[in-house]
Design an enzyme around this catalytic site. Structure first.
Site, mmCIF file in Angstrom:
data_model
loop_
_atom_site.group_PDB
_atom_site.id
_atom_site.type_symbol
_atom_site.label_atom_id
_atom_site.label_comp_id
_atom_site.label_asym_id
_atom_site.label_seq_id
_atom_site.Cartn_x
_atom_site.Cartn_y
_atom_site.Cartn_z
ATOM 1 C CG ASN A 116 -1.644 1.211 1.402
ATOM 2 O OD1 ASN A 116 -1.706 2.080 0.591
ATOM 3 N ND2 ASN A 116 -2.311 1.568 2.493
ATOM 4 N N GLY A 137 2.778 2.194 10.900
ATOM 5 C CA GLY A 137 3.815 3.251 10.636
ATOM 6 C C GLY A 137 4.225 3.828 11.978
ATOM 7 C CE LYS A 150 0.056 3.153 4.675
ATOM 8 N NZ LYS A 150 0.159 3.086 6.228
ATOM 9 C CD GLU A 181 -3.312 -2.353 7.132
ATOM 10 O OE1 GLU A 181 -2.528 -2.817 6.669
ATOM 11 O OE2 GLU A 181 -3.880 -1.489 7.060
ATOM 12 C CB SER A 225 5.390 -1.952 11.830
ATOM 13 O OG SER A 225 4.934 -0.565 12.148
ATOM 14 C CG HIS A 258 -5.522 2.173 5.114
ATOM 15 N ND1 HIS A 258 -5.168 2.766 6.248
ATOM 16 C CD2 HIS A 258 -4.655 0.853 4.835
ATOM 17 C CE1 HIS A 258 -4.015 2.423 6.496
ATOM 18 N NE2 HIS A 258 -3.660 1.378 5.881
ATOM 19 C CD GLU A 293 -2.740 5.349 6.813
ATOM 20 O OE1 GLU A 293 -2.721 5.335 5.523
ATOM 21 O OE2 GLU A 293 -1.961 4.893 7.337
HETATM 22 P P1 13P Z 1 3.153 0.112 7.842
HETATM 23 O O1 13P Z 1 3.409 -1.046 7.109
HETATM 24 O O2 13P Z 1 3.734 1.585 7.174
HETATM 25 O O3 13P Z 1 3.131 0.216 8.904
HETATM 26 O O4 13P Z 1 1.693 0.498 6.987
HETATM 27 C C1 13P Z 1 0.733 -0.600 7.003
HETATM 28 C C2 13P Z 1 -0.407 -0.269 6.303
HETATM 29 O O5 13P Z 1 -1.187 0.658 6.778
HETATM 30 C C3 13P Z 1 -0.763 -0.741 5.252
HETATM 31 O O6 13P Z 1 -2.047 -0.702 4.648
#
Ligand code: 13P
Length: 250
Positions: free
Chosen positions: A9, A172, A11, A166, A212, A94, A96
């Site tokens: 992803n 992150g 982002k 997740e 992560s 997601h 976010e």
């Molecule tokens: P990270 O791997 O940067 O923690 O992000 C995970 C994520 O949100 C994937 O959609």
């Protein structure tokens, strides 16, 4: 047989030039992958990515889709628009999106239905916040998100859905859920799916872990019986890092 699925992803990262360069570096590194490999890129990179992955085993994904087929929805993108660009997967719900853009279980459900109707496969995200985990609400939250997200979706369509667990506190932050924690919550998710669709369909559903996940912890996570893949943020932005996750079984 289920095939594991490792998806990046991206982002809000990479312009078109960066997209081309990253795929050029990544493609040879993952050419021998035994799992399915997907990259979910920003809308503006889709066309460039589509061309760059031609002839490779990398599949194309987007990061959101609107619930309506068309109309007055400024700033949104429809399933038909994505399908035209040969997008195969779309991430929906997601954390976010839920956190910053007001996404709810109802909107996640509507987007999922629109994606399926438009011929896209869905990566449906669920996961609890730190506060929810600390107050013992993890199971309640993921079950609610699963029931809400999948409401009214036919059993036949479950084959076109991948669920991504997740935990928000692991995204992150460098904090990963332990393999055992991830496995336990994914087992809870699968049980909720079993209630909705029965044992066979629930067992066939692929459930990814995300948060992560990287070259160091991928093997341990992927060795867990309930974990069928990964949704990778930060570590998907560098070709060697993402390739190392794709090679979790090497
Ligand atoms: P990270 O791997 O940067 O923690 O992000 C995970 C994520 O949100 C994937 O959609």
């Amino acid at each position: 047989m289920k095939r594991d699925i490792i998806a990046g992803n991206w982002k809000m990262n990479n312009t078109q030039a960066g997209t081309k360069a990253l795929i050029k570096d990544l493609a040879p590194l993952v050419a021998d992958a035994t799992c399915e490999v997907v990259i979910c890129v920003p809308f503006t990179d889709i066309e460039v990515a589509r061309k760059a992955i031609r002839g490779t085993n990398i599949k194309l994904g987007a990061q959101n889709v609107h619930w309506a087929p068309k109309g007055a929805f400024t700033g949104e993108i429809s399933a038909e628009m994505l399908k035209e660009l040969k997008v195969e997967y779309v991430i929906i719900g997601h954390s976010e999106r839920r956190q910053y853009f007001g996404e709810t279980d109802a909107s996640v459900n509507a987007r999922t239905k629109a994606a399926l109707l438009g011929g896209l496969k869905v990566i449906l995200c669920v996961g609890e916040t730190l506060e929810e985990r600390e107050s013992g609400k993890t199971a309640e939250v993921v079950i609610r998100q699963i029931n809400g997200g999948l409401e009214g979706i036919e059993k036949a369509d479950l084959k076109k859905i991948v669920v991504a667990y997740e935990p928000v506190w692991a995204i992150g932050t460098g904090k990963t859920a332990t393999a055992q924690e991830a496995n336990d919550t994914i087992a809870i998710i699968r049980k909720a799916v079993r209630k909705l669709y029965g044992k066979t369909a629930a067992n066939a559903l692929r459930i990814q872990y995300g948060g992560s996940m990287n070259a160091k912890n991928a093997s341990e996570l992927m060795a867990m019986p309930e974990i069928d893949g990964g949704l990778i943020g930060g570590a998907s932005l560098k070709a060697p890092d993402f390739a190392a996750v794709v090679h979790y079984n090497k």
